[in-house]
Scaffold this motif. Structure first.
Motif, short mmCIF file in Angstrom:
data_model
loop_
_atom_site.label_atom_id
_atom_site.label_comp_id
_atom_site.label_asym_id
_atom_site.label_seq_id
_atom_site.Cartn_x
_atom_site.Cartn_y
_atom_site.Cartn_z
N TRP A 1 -58.13 20.92 7.91
CA TRP A 1 -59.34 21.24 8.68
C TRP A 1 -59.14 20.93 10.17
N VAL A 2 -58.54 19.77 10.43
CA VAL A 2 -58.28 19.43 11.83
C VAL A 2 -57.30 20.44 12.44
N GLY A 3 -56.33 20.86 11.63
CA GLY A 3 -55.38 21.85 12.12
C GLY A 3 -56.07 23.14 12.52
N ALA A 4 -57.08 23.56 11.77
CA ALA A 4 -57.82 24.78 12.13
C ALA A 4 -58.54 24.59 13.46
N MET A 5 -59.09 23.41 13.70
CA MET A 5 -59.74 23.14 14.98
C MET A 5 -58.73 23.24 16.13
N LEU A 6 -57.56 22.65 15.93
CA LEU A 6 -56.53 22.69 16.97
C LEU A 6 -56.05 24.11 17.21
N ALA A 7 -55.93 24.90 16.14
CA ALA A 7 -55.49 26.28 16.31
C ALA A 7 -56.51 27.07 17.14
N ARG A 8 -57.79 26.87 16.87
CA ARG A 8 -58.81 27.56 17.67
C ARG A 8 -58.78 27.10 19.12
N ALA A 9 -58.38 25.85 19.34
CA ALA A 9 -58.32 25.32 20.71
C ALA A 9 -57.06 25.79 21.44
N GLY A 10 -56.21 26.57 20.77
CA GLY A 10 -54.99 27.07 21.39
C GLY A 10 -53.80 26.16 21.27
N LEU A 11 -53.93 25.10 20.48
CA LEU A 11 -52.83 24.14 20.29
C LEU A 11 -52.11 24.47 18.99
N VAL B 1 -61.11 10.22 11.87
CA VAL B 1 -61.84 10.07 10.61
C VAL B 1 -60.90 10.31 9.42
N ALA B 2 -60.07 11.36 9.52
CA ALA B 2 -59.13 11.66 8.43
C ALA B 2 -58.16 10.50 8.21
N ASP B 3 -57.66 9.92 9.31
CA ASP B 3 -56.75 8.78 9.17
C ASP B 3 -57.44 7.59 8.51
N ALA C 1 -58.37 4.10 3.72
CA ALA C 1 -59.33 3.52 2.79
C ALA C 1 -59.05 3.92 1.35
N ASP C 2 -58.68 5.17 1.14
CA ASP C 2 -58.59 5.69 -0.22
C ASP C 2 -57.17 5.86 -0.74
N HIS C 3 -56.19 5.94 0.14
CA HIS C 3 -54.80 6.14 -0.26
C HIS C 3 -54.65 7.38 -1.14
N ASP C 4 -55.46 8.39 -0.89
CA ASP C 4 -55.41 9.63 -1.65
C ASP C 4 -54.82 10.71 -0.75
N SER C 5 -53.55 10.98 -0.93
CA SER C 5 -52.87 11.89 -0.02
C SER C 5 -53.42 13.31 -0.13
N THR C 6 -53.77 13.73 -1.36
CA THR C 6 -54.30 15.09 -1.53
C THR C 6 -55.62 15.24 -0.79
N PHE C 7 -56.50 14.26 -0.93
CA PHE C 7 -57.80 14.29 -0.26
C PHE C 7 -57.61 14.35 1.25
N THR C 8 -56.72 13.52 1.78
CA THR C 8 -56.53 13.48 3.23
C THR C 8 -55.79 14.71 3.73
N ALA D 1 -49.47 17.90 5.95
CA ALA D 1 -50.26 18.06 4.73
C ALA D 1 -49.40 18.58 3.59
N SER D 2 -48.51 19.54 3.89
CA SER D 2 -47.63 20.10 2.87
C SER D 2 -46.68 19.04 2.33
N ALA D 3 -46.14 18.22 3.21
CA ALA D 3 -45.22 17.16 2.78
C ALA D 3 -45.93 16.13 1.89
N MET D 4 -47.20 15.90 2.15
CA MET D 4 -47.96 14.91 1.39
C MET D 4 -48.24 15.38 -0.03
N THR D 5 -48.26 16.70 -0.25
CA THR D 5 -48.75 17.22 -1.52
C THR D 5 -47.78 18.13 -2.26
N GLY D 6 -46.53 18.20 -1.82
CA GLY D 6 -45.54 18.93 -2.59
C GLY D 6 -45.42 20.39 -2.25
#
Length: 830
Positions: free
Chosen positions: A730-740, A710-712, A717-724, A751-756
Motif C-alpha cells: 500500500w505504501v508502495g502505491a502511494m510512492l508510485a503515485r508521488a513519482g518515486l 505505521v507499517a513498521d 508488534a505482531d511479527h506477521d510478515s504477511t500482514f506487514t 514485500a515479495s522477499a518477506m512472503t515467498g
C-alpha cells in the motif's frame, strides 16, 4: 412571586452553586447550577413556597421519589435531592437533574423548517420506550406534550414524571365531580372525562397526538377555545393527516390512527407495542430506500459497482438468533454498584465504575442506573439493592493491585435468583491507558454476556420443557467441539461430533414435534457439516478420505428449510439458513443464480426480522459479492443501527470502511476509519485502516512516510510478515503515485522477499498487481492476476469488479487471465 427565588444565590448543600434562573413553572422554578463535586452543569428544581398550602411538600417529594425510580436512557434522571433552609425558617425541597442545553420538542416544532419524518418516528419511538418503562412501574405520565420532551443531541428525554399524576397548574376542570389533568391539545377522551381508571393507554393517545404534530406541523385538534379542542378529541374521528401531508405513507397514517383511537381498547395495548410499530416503520422506510433502483445509481455509479473477495475469510456458519428478535421492545435494566477495591484504591474504583456506567448508558438497549443514585447504598446487601432498584441484572466487580499490575474482575448476576450468568477477570499492566483498556474489556464483557442471555432467552421460549432445552444446548455444544476439532486436527474425526449432535437433536425432536428451533438446529448441523467438509477438501485435496458429502448435507438442510417455510412462510431464521446454504453453493460453483437466491433470502429475512443485525450483515456481504455496492453500504448501515449491544460494531465499521473504499468515497472511508479507531483503540481492525486508505487514494511523500512508520510499528508488534507485506505494498502505491518509482519498487521487492515471491498468499499477489498497474506495468500486473486466479478462482468476482482494475477492463488479456471471461462478461454483475 416569592422574592426568595429571585435572590437565591450562593452554594446549596455545600455542593451546588446557583448560576441563573433557567425556567419558571406554575409549581417550581428551575435554576442552572454548578455541581461542585463533579464539575458539571446541572438543573436544580425548587418548589415554589406558595404551592405549599395547595400541593404541599409531600406531593413534591412524591414527584422526586417517582422520578428517582425511573432509570431509563430516555427519561431525565434525578441525580440528587434535599431541602433548602431559608432564613425565615421555611424549608423547601429541591431535586437535581442533568442540565440539557438543547431545546425541547415544542421549541423545535416552532421552527419554520419541518421536522424530517425519520426524526419524528425516532423521537416518538424513544418516548414510547420511556413510557413503557414508566408504565411497568405503575406510573402514568398524564401530560405527554412537546414541551415535556427535551432534545439532547437530537434524542428524546421525557421530563416531569409524577407531577401531572398529582397536580398540574394547566389542568382543565371540566366537571365539578372530578378534575381532568393534562394539557388539552394532547388529552385522551377518558382523560378529558376525568376517568378514575386511567391507565397507560392515555399516554399512548397523547404520544399519538405529538407524533401527528411532528409530522403535520400542527396538533390534530385546534379551536378558538379549549372547549372546541376538547370536542375534537371526543368526536370519535381521527383527522386525516394526508390533508396536511399529502405524501404521508398509508403505514404511518395507520399507526397514528391506532394510537389516537377514541376507545382505549382499540389503541396499542402497551407502549412497547406502539414502539415496535414505530421501529417497523423506520425499517420499512430504510428498506424502501435499500430496494429502490434509482436510474442514477444504474448509470452514473455503474462503473464504481465493485466487489471485494471477503468471503474467503468469512465463516458462513450461522450463529445468530433463531427467530425474530424484538430487541427494542424493552430496555434491559442493569445495576452497577461501586466496584470493591483494596485499601487506598476505592476512589480509583469509584471513578472506574462511573466511567463504565457512562459508557454503557450510551447503549439504547440498556438502562443503567446512574452512579450518584446507587453510590449511597454501596454497603447494602444484594437483596436490598434489588428491592430498591428493581434491575434485570447486577454487575459485581472488584479492583485489586499487586505491584505494577491491576486485576479487574466482573460478575454478571441475576438479582432475582442469584444466578451468576458470567464471570471474567483481567490483569492489566499499570501504564498509560490501562483504565481505557480495562473499561473496553469490562464493557465488552457486559455487552456480550447480555446479548448471549437475550439470545438464550429467545431460544428457550421455542421449546416445550427444560429437558428438551438441555438436549438442544448439549447438541450445540457438541457441534462446536466438532468444529474446534476439525480446525485443530484438520481431519475427519471431528465430524463424529456432528453425528452426536444429530442424535441429541433427534431425541429432542421426538419429545417436542412442534419446535421450529429444533428443526433449525438440525439444518444448521447439516450446513456446518457441508461447510467444514469443503474446507478440508480444499485444504487437503485427496489426502483425506471419508469426508462427508457436502452436496448431500446441503440437500438435507434445504429439505428441512423448505418444510419450515411451507409451514411458516414468515420464519425469518429459515430464510437466513437457506441464504447461508446458497452462499456456500456460490462459493463452490460460482453460479450467479445461487448468489441471486442468497440475496433474495437474506433480503426477505431482514424484512421479516429488521432487528437481526447478522442478517443485515450477511445481506451486505451478498451485495458485496454481487458488486452491488450502494445496496451493500445501505445494508451495513442498517446492521449498525440494528446492533443494540454493539457486539459487531467494530466488524461492521471496518466493513463500512472497505465498502467506502471500493466505492472510491474516500472521505466516507476516512470517517469510518477514524470512528473505528476512537471507539475501538485496541482493535486490530483499525490499526492499519489509514495505511490502506492512503494506498488506495493518496500520492504524497508525507502521507507515505507516516504510513511506512505505521507499517513498521505493526511488524514490530505482531511479527506477521504477511500482514506487514500488505502494508508495504500500500505504501508502495502511494510512492508510485508521488513519482518515486524506485522507492515503490524497493518496497515491492521487500514485500515479495518477506512472503515467498510468486508463492505468496493470493491477496498479496493481487496487491502486487495493483501496484504494477499504478506503475503503468500492465504486462506484469496481468501475469500476477493470472497466478492469483490459478491459485484461487474465488478471487475472480473481486478482480472482475474492483475499481483498481478499470484500466484493464477492455484488454482481452484480462479476460483470459480471469479464465476466459470476455470483456462483456467482465462488466456483467448478478
Amino acid at each position: 412571586m416569592d422574592l426568595r427565588h429571585d435572590v437565591l444565590s450562593g452554594t446549596i448543600a455545600d455542593r451546588y452553586q446557583i448560576r441563573s434562573v433557567a425556567g419558571r413553572g406554575g409549581m417550581a422554578i428551575v435554576y442552572l447550577a454548578w455541581d461542585l463535586r463533579h464539575d458539571r452543569a446541572v438543573a436544580l428544581k425548587l418548589l415554589r413556597p406558595e404551592q405549599g398550602p395547595s400541593v404541599g411538600k409531600a406531593r413534591f417529594l412524591r414527584e422526586i421519589q417517582i422520578a428517582a425510580h425511573l432509570s431509563h436512557p430516555n427519561i431525565l434522571a434525578v441525580l440528587d435531592s434535599g431541602l433548602i433552609d431559608f432564613p425565615d425558617g421555611e424549608s423547601l425541597p429541591f431535586y437535581v437533574m442533568p442540565f440539557v442545553e438543547d431545546r425541547n420538542l415544542a421549541e423545535r416544532l416552532a421552527d419554520p423548517t419541518p421536522l424530517p419524518v425519520d426524526d419524528a418516528l425516532r423521537i416518538a419511538a424513544e418516548v414510547a420506550s420511556a413510557l413503557q418503562h414508566a408504565h411497568r412501574h405503575g406510573i402514568v405520565h398524564r401530560d405527554i406534550k412537546p414541551a415535556n420532551i427535551l432534545l439532547q443531541d437530537g434524542h428524546a428525554l421525557v421530563t416531569d414524571f409524577g407531577v401531572a399524576r398529582e397536580f398540574e397548574a394547566s389542568s382543565i376542570t371540566l366537571t365539578s365531580a372530578g378534575m381532568a389533568i393534562g394539557t388539552v391539545q394532547y388529552m385522551s377522551p377518558e382523560q378529558l372525562s376525568a376517568d378514575p381508571k386511567l391507565d397507560g393507554r392515555a399516554d399512548i393517545y397523547a404520544l399519538g397526538c405529538v407524533l401527528f404534530e411532528m409530522l403535520a406541523g400542527r396538533p390534530p385538534y385546534g379551536g378558538a377555545s379549549p372547549q372546541e379542542t376538547c370536542a375534537g378529541h371526543m368526536s370519535g374521528i381521527v383527522p386525516d393527516m394526508r390533508r396536511h401531508v399529502p405524501d404521508i405513507s398509508p403505514e404511518i397514517q395507520a399507526v397514528v390512527e391506532q394510537a389516537m383511537a377514541k376507545n382505549p381498547a382499540d389503541r396499542f395495548a402497551t407502549a412497547a407495542d406502539f414502539r415496535q410499530a414505530l421501529v417497523r416503520l423506520q425499517h420499512l422506510r430504510g428498506s424502501a430506500v435499500l430496494r429502490t433502483r434509482h436510474w442514477w445509481l444504474r448509470t452514473a455509479l455503474a462503473p464504481a459497482l465493485i466487489v471485494v473477495a471477503l468471503a474467503a475469510a468469512v465463516l458462513w456458519w450461522p450463529r445468530g438468533p433463531t427467530g425474530p428478535q424484538d430487541w427494542d421492545s424493552e430496555t434491559t435494566r442493569v445495576l452497577i454498584p461501586p466496584f470493591a477495591a483494596d485499601s487506598g484504591l476505592q476512589s480509583l474504583a469509584d471513578a472506574f465504575t462511573q466511567s463504565l456506567i457512562d459508557e454503557l448508558q450510551d447503549l439504547p438497549a440498556l438502562s443503567v442506573t446512574a452512579f450518584d443514585l446507587v453510590e449511597p447504598f454501596r454497603s447494602s446487601d444484594p437483596d436490598s439493592l434489588h428491592l430498591r432498584f428493581q434491575s434485570d441484572w447486577r454487575l459485581g466487580g472488584a479492583l485489586t493491585r499487586s505491584g505494577d499490575t491491576a486485576e479487574v474482575t466482573a460478575r454478571l448476576i441475576d438479582p432475582t435468583t442469584g444466578r451468576q450468568a458470567a464471570t471474567r477477570a483481567w490483569k492489566l499492566v499499570l501504564r498509560d491507558g490501562w483504565e481505557k483498556r480495562g473499561l473496553d474489556s469490562v464493557g465488552n464483557f457486559v455487552r456480550t454476556s447480555l446479548w448471549e442471555e437475550r439470545e438464550l432467552e429467545a431460544e428457550r421460549r421455542q421449546v416445550r420443557d427444560e429437558s428438551v432445552w438441555r438436549l438442544v444446548q448439549q447438541a450445540k455444544a457438541v457441534r462446536q467441539r466438532g468444529i474446534d476439532a476439525v480446525q485443530l486436527r484438520a481431519d475427519r474425526f471431528g465430524f463424529k461430533a456432528f453425528d452426536t449432535a444429530d442424535s441429541l437433536l433427534a431425541v429432542a425432536r421426538q419429545r417436542d414435534r412442534d419446535s421450529k428451533l429444533i428443526l433449525l438446529e438440525i439444518a444448521r448441523t447439516h450446513t456446518g457439516r457441508a461447510y467444514w467438509s469443503e474446507v478440508l477438501q480444499q485444504r487437503l485435496g485427496n489426502r483425506e478420505r471419508g469426508l462427508p458429502d457436502p452436496a448431500a448435507s446441503r440437500a438435507a438442510a434445504l429439505a428441512i428449510v423448505a418444510r419450515l417455510l411451507r409451514d411458516d412462510p414468515s420464519n425469518a431464521a429459515a430464510y437466513g439458513v437457506r441464504g447461508w446454504i446458497e452462499m456456500s453453493v456460490y462459493r463452490t460453483t460460482g453460479a450467479d443464480s445461487a448468489l441471486k437466491a442468497a440475496i433474495a433470502d437474506f433480503d426477505r429475512s431482514t424484512i421479516l426480522d429488521p432487528q437481526s443485525v447478522r442478517m443485515w450483515r450477511e445481506l451486505s456481504r451478498a451485495y458485496l459479492q454481487a458488486g452491488r455496492y450502494p445496496e451493500s453500504m445501505l445494508a451495513i448501515d442498517a446492521a449498525i443501527k440494528a446492533d443494540p449491544y454493539r457486539i459487531l460494531q467494530a466488524e461492521l465499521l471496518r466493513g463500512r470502511f472497505e465498502i467506502a473504499l471500493l466505492l472510491q468515497d474516500f472521505a466516507q472511508a476516512d470517517a469510518a476509519c477514524q470512528s473505528g479507531r476512537r471507539a475501538f483503540p485496541s482493535s486490530v481492525l483499525f490499526v492499519d485502516c489509514e495505511v490502506e486508505l492512503g494506498g488506495r487514494s493518496r500520492g504524497d511523500t508525507t502521507s507515505a512516510g507516516h504510513a511506512l512508520r505505521v507499517a513498521d510499528s505493526i511488524l514490530r508488534a505482531d511479527h506477521d510478515s504477511t500482514f506487514t507485506a500488505l502494508h508495504y505494498l500500500w505504501v508502495g502505491a502511494m510512492l508510485a503515485r508521488a513519482g518515486l518509482a524506485d522507492s515503490a519498487d524497493r518496497l515491492a521487492q521487500k514485500a515479495s522477499a518477506m512472503t515467498g515471491g510468486r508463492m505468496a498468499p493470493t491477496p498479496l499477489l493481487i496487491e502486487q498487481a495493483i501496484l504494477r498497474l499504478v506503475r503503468g506495468q500492465d504486462d506484469s500486473a496481468l501475469a500476477l492476476i493470472a497466478a492469483a486466479v490459478e491459485r484461487n478462482p474465488g478471487e475472480i468476482p473481486y478482480l472482475r469488479n474492483a475499481p483498481w482494475f478499470t484500466p484493464l477492463r477492455q484488454d482481452p488479456r484480462f479476460g483470459a487471465a480471469l479464465g476466459g471471461v470476455t470483456p462483456d462478461e467482465v462488466q456483467a454483475r448478478p
